[in-house]
Design a protein around this motif. Structure first.
Motif, short mmCIF file in Angstrom:
data_model
loop_
_atom_site.label_atom_id
_atom_site.label_comp_id
_atom_site.label_asym_id
_atom_site.label_seq_id
_atom_site.Cartn_x
_atom_site.Cartn_y
_atom_site.Cartn_z
N GLU A 84 7.41 0.20 -5.07
CA GLU A 84 6.73 -0.78 -5.91
C GLU A 84 7.29 -2.14 -5.55
N ASN A 85 6.46 -3.18 -5.69
CA ASN A 85 6.94 -4.50 -5.28
C ASN A 85 6.33 -5.58 -6.15
N LYS A 123 12.39 1.07 -3.95
CA LYS A 123 12.02 2.39 -3.46
C LYS A 123 11.95 3.36 -4.64
N LEU A 124 10.84 4.06 -4.76
CA LEU A 124 10.63 4.97 -5.89
C LEU A 124 11.14 6.37 -5.61
N ARG A 125 10.96 6.81 -4.36
CA ARG A 125 11.35 8.19 -3.99
C ARG A 125 11.57 8.30 -2.49
N ALA A 160 0.80 -1.22 0.00
CA ALA A 160 0.00 0.00 0.00
C ALA A 160 0.84 1.28 0.00
N ASP A 161 2.15 1.15 0.13
CA ASP A 161 3.02 2.33 0.26
C ASP A 161 3.28 2.94 -1.11
N PRO A 162 2.87 4.18 -1.36
CA PRO A 162 3.06 4.79 -2.68
C PRO A 162 4.50 5.12 -3.01
N ASP A 163 5.38 5.07 -2.02
CA ASP A 163 6.79 5.36 -2.26
C ASP A 163 7.58 4.13 -2.71
#
Length: 212
Positions: free
Chosen positions: A195-196, A210-212, A190-193
């Protein structure tokens, strides 16, 4: 560990995956002969996955939480650049002594630094950024490990969590450990920061970027 897929299919996947180096095969045999709970060892499917992800990602600074006898650490180190460093957290002195005998014989052993003690204590002393982390320790602390590691990880960094299916118990949780893993998996997805991709490899691998 219970098989989550047909045992014959699991064996087929094993036989059709690239073999680990001879030293790692020796480490498997020695672990089975000399250490308790040898099933804690990651094995070929997880180990070659870690090696490939490491080789693709080329991490300069990596972390392992839960080293055991060193199979996964050597797999990760195998894929790292020559100047990469892998910090390994482990609480079992006998496992550390055992693993070090193999690190000393490996061409990749110089990349590995072992830290004795509770991983959460070690994490409290670390500064980021981390490029790559493998989490495979006390399942009761998985959410705590995730919360600490995600803050230390650079954008673009990878975090891989093992045993996230917990022999399938996450589907019908019955214990505190089951609930912790269910909550950890839910929070990551659920974490928008981040992707998995949640892989059904062996006992479940959650590969997170980690995206950002």
């Amino acid at each position: 560990m219970e098989y989550l897929v047909n045992e014959a299919v699991e064996d087929y996947a094993f036989l059709n995956t690239s073999e680990e180096p001879a030293l790692l095969k020796e480490l498997i045999d020695a672990t089975n002969q000399n250490m308790g709970w040898p099933q804690k060892l990651s094995g070929r499917l997880v180990g070659r996955t870690l090696k490939m992800l490491s080789a693709i990602h080329q991490p300069k600074r990596a972390l392992e939480i839960g080293m055991f006898t060193g199979y996964s650490a050597l797999s990760i180190a195998e894929g790292m650049p020559e100047d990469g460093k892998l910090i390994c957290c482990e609480t079992n002195p006998r496992a550390i002594e055992f693993a070090q005998t193999f690190y000393d014989r490996s061409e990749h052993g110089h990349k590995i630094d072992v830290v004795f003690g509770r991983a959460l204590d070690t994490l409290a002393t670390l500064e980021g950024p981390l490029d790559f982390t493998f989490i495979d320790a006390d399942k009761r602390n998985y959410l705590n490990y995730w919360l600490a590691v995600k803050e230390l990880t650079r954008p673009g960094g990878l975090i891989i969590l093992d045993n996230v299916l917990w022999s399938g118990k996450v589907v019908q949780p019955e214990s505190e450990i089951d609930d912790t893993l269910v909550e950890t998996n839910r929070i990551i997805a659920a974490d928008p920061d981040f992707e998995n991709v949640f892989l059904t490899v062996r006992d479940g691998l959650n590969v997170v970027r980690k995206l950002r």
